[in-house]
Write an enzyme that holds these catalytic residues in place. Structure first.
Site, PDB file in Angstrom:
ATOM      1  N   SER A   1      -4.422  -7.781   9.756  1.00 15.65           N
ATOM      2  CA  SER A   1      -3.409  -6.739   9.844  1.00 15.65           C
ATOM      3  C   SER A   1      -3.402  -5.872   8.578  1.00 15.65           C
ATOM      4  O   SER A   1      -3.404  -4.647   8.649  1.00 15.65           O
ATOM      5  CB  SER A   1      -2.050  -7.397  10.058  1.00 15.65           C
ATOM      6  N   SER A   2      -3.419  -6.530   7.406  1.00  8.24           N
ATOM      7  CA  SER A   2      -3.364  -5.772   6.155  1.00  8.24           C
ATOM      8  C   SER A   2      -4.603  -4.914   5.985  1.00  8.24           C
ATOM      9  O   SER A   2      -4.533  -3.807   5.441  1.00  8.24           O
ATOM     10  CB  SER A   2      -3.255  -6.720   4.962  1.00  8.24           C
TER      11      SER A   2
ATOM     12  N   ASP B   1       0.791  12.429  11.951  1.00 12.66           N
ATOM     13  CA  ASP B   1       0.902  10.984  12.176  1.00 12.66           C
ATOM     14  C   ASP B   1      -0.078  10.335  11.211  1.00 12.66           C
ATOM     15  O   ASP B   1      -0.702  11.010  10.401  1.00 12.66           O
ATOM     16  CB  ASP B   1       0.545  10.643  13.632  1.00 12.66           C
TER      17      ASP B   1
ATOM     18  N   HIS C   1      -4.515 -15.870 -15.466  1.00 12.71           N
ATOM     19  CA  HIS C   1      -3.327 -16.505 -16.052  1.00 12.71           C
ATOM     20  C   HIS C   1      -2.643 -17.464 -15.083  1.00 12.71           C
ATOM     21  O   HIS C   1      -1.774 -18.220 -15.495  1.00 12.71           O
ATOM     22  CB  HIS C   1      -2.346 -15.454 -16.588  1.00 12.71           C
ATOM     23  N   HIS C   2      -3.007 -17.409 -13.804  1.00  8.29           N
ATOM     24  CA  HIS C   2      -2.460 -18.401 -12.880  1.00  8.29           C
ATOM     25  C   HIS C   2      -3.185 -19.730 -13.011  1.00  8.29           C
ATOM     26  O   HIS C   2      -2.781 -20.716 -12.417  1.00  8.29           O
ATOM     27  CB  HIS C   2      -2.591 -17.911 -11.439  1.00  8.29           C
TER      28      HIS C   2
ATOM     29  N   ARG D   1       9.446 -27.104 -10.609  1.00 10.86           N
ATOM     30  CA  ARG D   1       9.508 -26.472  -9.296  1.00 10.86           C
ATOM     31  C   ARG D   1       8.705 -27.312  -8.312  1.00 10.86           C
ATOM     32  O   ARG D   1       7.939 -28.186  -8.702  1.00 10.86           O
ATOM     33  CB  ARG D   1       8.959 -25.039  -9.354  1.00 10.86           C
TER      34      ARG D   1
ATOM     35  N   HIS E   1      -2.884 -12.186  -7.262  1.00 17.96           N
ATOM     36  CA  HIS E   1      -2.209 -11.406  -8.291  1.00 17.96           C
ATOM     37  C   HIS E   1      -2.056  -9.947  -7.920  1.00 17.96           C
ATOM     38  O   HIS E   1      -0.954  -9.414  -8.019  1.00 17.96           O
ATOM     39  CB  HIS E   1      -2.788 -11.605  -9.684  1.00 17.96           C
TER      40      HIS E   1
ATOM     41  N   GLU F   1      -1.713  -8.963  -5.086  1.00 17.55           N
ATOM     42  CA  GLU F   1      -0.705  -9.005  -4.026  1.00 17.55           C
ATOM     43  C   GLU F   1       0.716  -8.869  -4.578  1.00 17.55           C
ATOM     44  O   GLU F   1       1.534  -8.154  -4.005  1.00 17.55           O
ATOM     45  CB  GLU F   1      -0.847 -10.315  -3.239  1.00 17.55           C
TER      46      GLU F   1
ATOM     47  N   HIS G   1       9.087 -20.808   3.041  1.00 18.40           N
ATOM     48  CA  HIS G   1       9.941 -19.815   2.386  1.00 18.40           C
ATOM     49  C   HIS G   1       9.074 -18.792   1.661  1.00 18.40           C
ATOM     50  O   HIS G   1       9.241 -17.586   1.843  1.00 18.40           O
ATOM     51  CB  HIS G   1      10.896 -20.504   1.409  1.00 18.40           C
TER      52      HIS G   1
ATOM     53  N   SER H   1      11.340   5.816  -8.270  1.00 17.57           N
ATOM     54  CA  SER H   1      11.039   7.141  -8.817  1.00 17.57           C
ATOM     55  C   SER H   1      11.684   8.222  -7.972  1.00 17.57           C
ATOM     56  O   SER H   1      12.273   9.167  -8.500  1.00 17.57           O
ATOM     57  CB  SER H   1       9.525   7.367  -8.856  1.00 17.57           C
TER      58      SER H   1
ATOM     59  N   TRP I   1       2.799 -21.820  -0.902  1.00 21.29           N
ATOM     60  CA  TRP I   1       2.213 -20.585  -0.355  1.00 21.29           C
ATOM     61  C   TRP I   1       0.825 -20.350  -0.919  1.00 21.29           C
ATOM     62  O   TRP I   1       0.054 -19.592  -0.359  1.00 21.29           O
ATOM     63  CB  TRP I   1       3.130 -19.379  -0.571  1.00 21.29           C
TER      64      TRP I   1
ATOM     65  N   TYR J   1       1.598  -7.332  -7.177  1.00 23.18           N
ATOM     66  CA  TYR J   1       1.784  -5.922  -7.545  1.00 23.18           C
ATOM     67  C   TYR J   1       1.893  -5.067  -6.294  1.00 23.18           C
ATOM     68  O   TYR J   1       2.560  -4.035  -6.305  1.00 23.18           O
ATOM     69  CB  TYR J   1       0.639  -5.437  -8.429  1.00 23.18           C
TER      70      TYR J   1
ATOM     71  N   THR K   1       3.788  -0.539 -17.202  1.00 20.86           N
ATOM     72  CA  THR K   1       5.119  -0.826 -16.675  1.00 20.86           C
ATOM     73  C   THR K   1       6.182  -0.289 -17.618  1.00 20.86           C
ATOM     74  O   THR K   1       7.182   0.300 -17.190  1.00 20.86           O
ATOM     75  CB  THR K   1       5.289  -2.340 -16.481  1.00 20.86           C
TER      76      THR K   1
ATOM     77  N   LYS L   1       6.600   3.346 -17.245  1.00 18.36           N
ATOM     78  CA  LYS L   1       7.387   3.709 -16.064  1.00 18.36           C
ATOM     79  C   LYS L   1       8.878   3.561 -16.352  1.00 18.36           C
ATOM     80  O   LYS L   1       9.669   4.441 -16.029  1.00 18.36           O
ATOM     81  CB  LYS L   1       6.994   2.831 -14.861  1.00 18.36           C
TER      82      LYS L   1
END
Lengths: 775, 381
Positions: free
Chosen positions: A374-375, A310, A507-508, A655, A458, A460, A281, A473, A345, A462, A533, A536
């Site tokens: 790919s990325s 293009d 922090h993880h 969890r 992390h 990722e 998931h 925006s 994950w 964002y 943030t 924004k």
């Protein structure tokens, strides 16, 4: 002539490719088998089953009583076994439910539900075991293998001539139980149904393009064109389709997880299945749903918004896309044989490099390696395109904010994903050729994986939220019929998030025993994220404040985003605080938080983008009434789904656990009785949320079939994409006639309303008006 | 492919060759075919090998099929690319890079990511090199005698043994790596020469001379790169033979794998040394240097010819994977050079499209640069 030749050739290649894709997973879907002897047969003596051996179980009831203990005699007759042999035979008994236990030395126990003979017990043909019936209603199945032995092992002839056979016995529960569904079958069926629906949709869309030529001769070049296209708009559509498809698949897995958790002590999913479902998931939603959706919009809109014909490298762009479906196939191969990745994950070491982790984990890693490739290619493409292919006159500070968000997101992704890729390659090599990067027994450091992973992981998260910022925006500015407030501060805030994202990942790992100094540093940097943030969110509110808001569906989603994302941001501020983090770690509070930002942020942002850009992409308007209905049902059920999880987390619901227990007393690991009700509420909301999104699908299908024709600029937006027709031509802008920026965003910046605002901006950023004055 | 409006005469086929005289996108079968090939390759490799054991040799043909599909896709890519004559070379329009070739910028951006790849590998290396006790220090401290009381039972200590301990042990051992360094540096020179000759303005040089120079310089680069990988294989797997020349004794130089330096080496010990008799002799000669050993074993320790066994899987994994990743980059370079040499041989490079040699050159210099960092860290230090 030539054309026919090419067509038949591509047909052959397509057939080969499809055959290869179908056959490869079958080659060894069960590399080690998912269970022991019960499926494979007796693995110690000979390969042939024989009808002359008759296994028997005596002492089994037709219908068992709860928890009653039955003494069973297992035996066999026939076969080469004759009294006087050195060895006579052996057996293996497996029970699907209840517990088997041993009474004498002739029998040994492998598992609570699995017994077999011992060395002592191989000179007899009948053994005694004890079976304790389950305490609840279950349909029980027992599988007995017996092995008739001719006793020539002592003569050096080994097991030759030995024969075996098996029987299956069913014992009913006191109350008849319906056969429970196998979750793998459910998942596979749903995936196959989704795939078939996708194929039907594609065929139908083809039919709609020209009902008169609905035949293979015209279908084949049409589909081949989609498979080989390098046009950014078509690839964008492909990304979009893939993203929506996997959003559905990820959603189906989420529903199965929610079915499991709807009541305490449920057994819809076993622990083992649950591990795979939440792993897939997470992986599906982040890498196969969110990222392709982002790339879909980025592919579509970035060249249009900056006035490029293009992307910089169109074939590389096609490569980025096609790596993804193949990677998805690899990631899912394991789960079809019941051995999908069960690592979460995050794939934490050392579990991911232990043999206890399912074999499918290797494929999961291989698929992720392809996604990293790919990325990386996507990153090269977008960074180059945005840096060098802006229309004449468009400086950095005249780029639309969505393009800025894609630039920042790709820069973050691009600089962080190699670390993840290297970690994945190391894990792949550990699992395949036996290197020892994360093998703690050889001195490898499992925490190194966490560092490499979160250094990527992390940024990722964002990467998936920042493009949503860009969308919001655009949408809020257009809907408020004015420019976005504080364009420059928006850009610098996004860039700031991009920079800070690299130094917060600690922090993880607060609970991994890292040094208190580093914990303190990442605590501060993480809290710092709230500043850009917050800027924004403030700017979005201020944009609406002096604007006159039009409530379109995309506006509603943007407003919904503001609420849910802010809530998610506030709950996020609990985690950098070390003391709070230690308390909330691994609880549903974390789950609630990241779903509030990833669903309430990213997914809502992209729903908004769908309603905003769909007319541009297809040339058809969406139905506003269905859109509002979708918003209302989804927004309410979404909050019903994730808000109570905060409470569950504070109660201590963990969890990644396949079930939970409630108790009215204070006991370790159990939750208060209300938790059951809330979980049921969450599960019902989950179903409502899942099915409310079908309104969107229906809306899109309806629009494509008989939607109103869309004008070039239905919402009154002013960035370049609205200057082309809907849908835009190919190439999007003619190479010798690129648009020139005269008065798009820039003009609006110059018209910022108040002097205070300009003063404030002057504080925020350097003023390089000289450059802008030229335009 | 004629159903679509942009599949006019400019887009003859998705199989190539392409008409590059305009900027619109071309269709190509290459991406989807290569992706499927990569997927099959990764899948089947993991079916053949598991935890370092070959578990299913029947899948080996499938690995080859995967590689062939990748190659097939690559051939389509090249076929489409071979017609590129540089008439349409996309140039940047954005402000900081105006009039720079777009693909050159893309190559620099790509190298940024490559830099992060090697940074991550070096992070791994530094974590283990400086985080795990070095085998030599563990051996000299004598703690292995005390910690694994019964060395004869084969209990191994975890320690870090850099490959340089073996490679830098003699001039002969380091020779392949040293020759490789020069080969790569010279190849960086030859690729620039190829670019120089391809770029000479039309008329300033005879076209046949240009064709020969370009393909010979590209060919030399190819040969040097192949030498690099060949010597690497010699150093890893084959070893070589030194005949008697003057004062040099006849002897074999063993490869790293023959020395036992493999990713599965969990009970490694060198062919000579790491026994306690030798250690006791050294301690008797230089007691001030071996205080740790003397205090660990106590005054009455009698050497028993015990040997220290080391689990060096982490060290060898780090070495082989980092240098192997670099080797893989050289290999990709060889594949690219094969195509470019062929294209140069057909006279495909003109001043107009010479810049594509520069794109490859950027990559190649990067690979060279990485080697210049890998070499001291993994071979000398």
């Amino acid at each position: 002539m030539m054309k026919n030749f090419i067509h038949s050739r591509s047909l052959v290649v397509m057939t080969i490719l499809i055959a290869a894709m179908v056959c490869t997973p079958l080659v060894s879907s069960f590399p080690t088998g998912i269970s022991g002897v019960k499926d494979s047969g007796c693995n110690c003596h000979g390969a042939t089953t024989s009808d002359s051996v008759t296994p028997m179980i005596v002492g089994l009831p037709e219908v068992y009583n709860y928890s009653e203990v039955y003494e069973l005699t297992v035996s066999f007759t026939g076969g080469p076994s004759t009294p006087g042999n050195i060895n006579l035979g052996g057996f293996h008994l497996w029970a699907s439910e209840g517990e088997l236990s041993v009474v004498d030395a002739t029998v040994q126990q492998y598992n609570p539900n699995e017994v077999g003979h011992t060395e002592v017990g191989n000179d007899q043909t009948s053994w005694t075991v004890v079976w304790t019936a389950p305490a609840t209603d279950r349909n029980v199945e027992m599988i007995l293998h017996t092995n008739s032995v001719n006793g020539n092992a002592g003569d050096g002839a080994g097991s030759s001539g030995d024969e075996w056979n098996k029987i299956t016995k069913k014992i009913n529960a006191p109350i008849l139980v319906l056969e429970s569904a196998n979750p793998y079958v459910v998942l596979s069926t749903l995936i196959i149904i989704s795939g078939i629906l996708l194929i039907i949709t594609i065929t139908y869309i083809f039919y709609r393009t020209n009902p008169d030529s609905f035949n293979w001769e015209s279908f084949e070049p049409w589909i081949a064109d989609w498979l080989t296209t390098t046009d950014h708009k078509k690839i964008g559509t492909l990304y979009f389709l893939a993203g929506m498809f996997f959003l559905g698949i990820g959603g189906i897995m989420a529903l199965m997880i929610r079915i499991q958790l709807s009541v305490p002590g449920n057994d819809f999913l076993t622990q083992d299945q649950y591990n795979q479902f939440f792993t897939l998931h997470g992986t599906t939603m982040i890498f196969l749903a969110a990222m392709p959706l982002i790339n879909g919009f980025a592919n579509w809109m970035v060249p249009l918004q900056i006035g490029a014909p293009d992307l910089a490298l169109p074939r590389i762009n096609a490569m980025s896309f096609w790596l993804q479906p193949v990677a998805a196939l690899l990631i899912f191969t394991g789960v079809f044989s019941g051995t999908g990745a069960d690592t979460g994950w995050t794939g934490y070491a050392p579990y991911i490099v232990s043999e206890t982790a399912h074999v499918g984990t290797t494929m999961w890693v291989a698929g992720q390696i392809m996604l990293v490739a790919s990325s990386t290619l996507t990153g090269v493409n977008f960074l180059t395109t945005i840096a060098v292919m802006r229309a004449p006159g468009m400086g950095w500070m005249q780029m639309p904010l969505f393009t800025w968000s894609i630039l920042v997101a790709n820069l973050m992704l691009f600089l962080s994903i190699p670390a993840f890729g290297v970690g994945l390659v190391q894990v792949y090599l550990d699992r395949v050729i036996g290197t020892a990067f994360y093998d703690a027994a050889s001195g490898g450091d499992p925490l190194l994986w966490s560092h490499l992973f979160w250094y990527f992981g992390h940024p990722e998260v964002y990467v998936v939220i920042v493009p949503a910022f860009g969308v919001i925006s655009e949408v809020i500015a257009t809907s408020a019929r004015r420019t976005v407030f504080g364009y420059r501060s928006m850009v610098y805030a996004m860039a700031g998030i991009g920079v800070v994202s690299f130094i917060v990942y600690g922090h993880h790992m607060f609970t991994s025993g890292m040094s208190p100094t580093l914990r303190f540093v990442t605590m501060l940097t993480t809290m710092l994220v709230a500043v850009p943030t917050g800027i924004k969110i403030f700017n979005w509110l201020k944009t609406m404040h002096k604007g006159s808001l039009i409530y379109r569906t995309h506006t509603l989603w943007a407003l919904g985003f503001l609420i849910t994302f802010t809530l998610g941001g506030i709950s996020g501020m609990f985690f950098p605080s070390m003391a709070m983090d230690l308390h909330f770690h691994e609880s549903y509070f974390v789950v609630a938080h990241f779903h509030y930002v990833l669903v309430g942020g990213t997914v809502f942002g992209f729903f908004s983008a769908i309603y905003y850009w769909f007319p541009k992409m297809t040339g058809r308007m969406l139905d506003e009434r269905l859109g509002v209905l979708h918003f209302l049902t989804a927004f309410i059920s979404y909050n019903g789904l994730f808000w109570p999880m905060h409470r569950l987390g504070i109660w201590g619901m963990a969890r990644r656990h396949h079930t939970y227990f409630i108790s009215t007393e204070e006991a370790m690991g159990s939750l208060p009785a209300e938790a059951a009700g809330w979980n049921m509420f969450i599960s019902i909301s989950a179903f409502l949320f899942f099915f409310s999104n079908f309104i969107l699908i229906a809306n899109m299908i309806k629009s494509v079939i008989r939607g109103q024709k869309a004008p070039a600029d239905p919402w009154g937006g002013w960035s370049f994409e609205w200057m082309t027709s809907s849908p835009p031509p190919t190439p999007s802008f003619p190479l010798d006639d690129l648009p020139t920026l005269r008065d798009a965003n820039e003009g609006h910046i110059a018209n910022e309303p108040s002097a205070i605002v300009r003063w404030f901006q002057g504080l925020m950023v350097l003023d390089d008006n000289e450059e802008e004055a030229g335009h | 492919m004629s159903s679509d409006h942009h599949d006019g005469e400019h887009h003859p086929s998705a199989w190539g060759p392409h008409d590059w005289s305009h900027g619109a996108p071309h269709n190509s079968w290459s991406p989807i075919i290569m992706s499927i090939g990569i997927g099959i390759f990764l899948y089947t490799v993991a079916s053949v090998y598991s935890w370092g054991n070959m578990v299913d040799s029947s899948s080996i043909p499938l690995v080859l099929i995967g590689l062939m599909i990748i190659l097939f896709g690559l051939l389509i890519w090249w076929r489409q690319d071979a017609s590129f004559d540089g008439i349409y070379e996309p140039k940047a329009s954005g402000t900081p890079f105006q009039n720079i070739e777009i693909r050159k910028v893309a190559m620099w951006v790509f190298l940024m990511s490559e830099m992060m790849v090697f940074t991550s590998l070096f992070s791994t290396y530094m974590r283990y090199r400086f985080g795990i006790d070095s085998c030599q220090e563990v051996y000299e401290s004598g703690s292995w005698i005390v910690n694994s009381q019964n060395v004869d039972t084969g209990e191994a200590v975890n320690c870090f043994l850099p490959a340089s301990e073996l490679i830098a042990s003699s001039w002969f051992h380091i020779a392949p790596g040293a020759i490789n360094t020069f080969a790569l540096i010279i190849s960086s020179f030859t690729i620039v020469q190829a670019l120089r000759w391809a770029k000479k303005p039309i008329g300033s040089v005879d076209e046949e001379v240009r064709r020969k120079r370009v393909y010979r310089y590209l060919g030399s680069t190819w040969v040097l790169a192949v030498i690099f990988l060949t010597l690497k294989m010699v150093e890893w797997f084959v070893g070589f033979y030194i005949p008697e020349i003057g004062p040099i004794h006849e002897h074999d130089i063993m490869s790293l794998v023959d020395e036992g330096y493999t990713i599965h080496a969990d009970h490694y010990h060198p062919h000579h040394g790491w026994d306690d008799i030798h250690l006791a002799e050294l301690a008797a000669l230089h007691p001030e240097d071996y205080e740790a050993y003397l205090s660990a074993v106590g005054p009455n320790y009698e050497p028993t010819n015990a040997v220290m066994l080391a689990d060096i899987r982490v060290s060898s994994s780090t070495f082989f994977v980092t240098t192997g990743t670099h080797g893989a980059h050289v290999f990709i370079g060889i594949i690219g050079l094969t195509y470019m040499t062929w294209k140069a041989w057909t006279g495909g490079y003109t001043p107009q499209n010479a810049v594509s040699i520069e794109y490859f050159g950027l990559y190649w210099h990067f690979v060279d640069l990485i080697w210049v960092i890998v070499f001291p860290f993994f071979y000398l230090y």
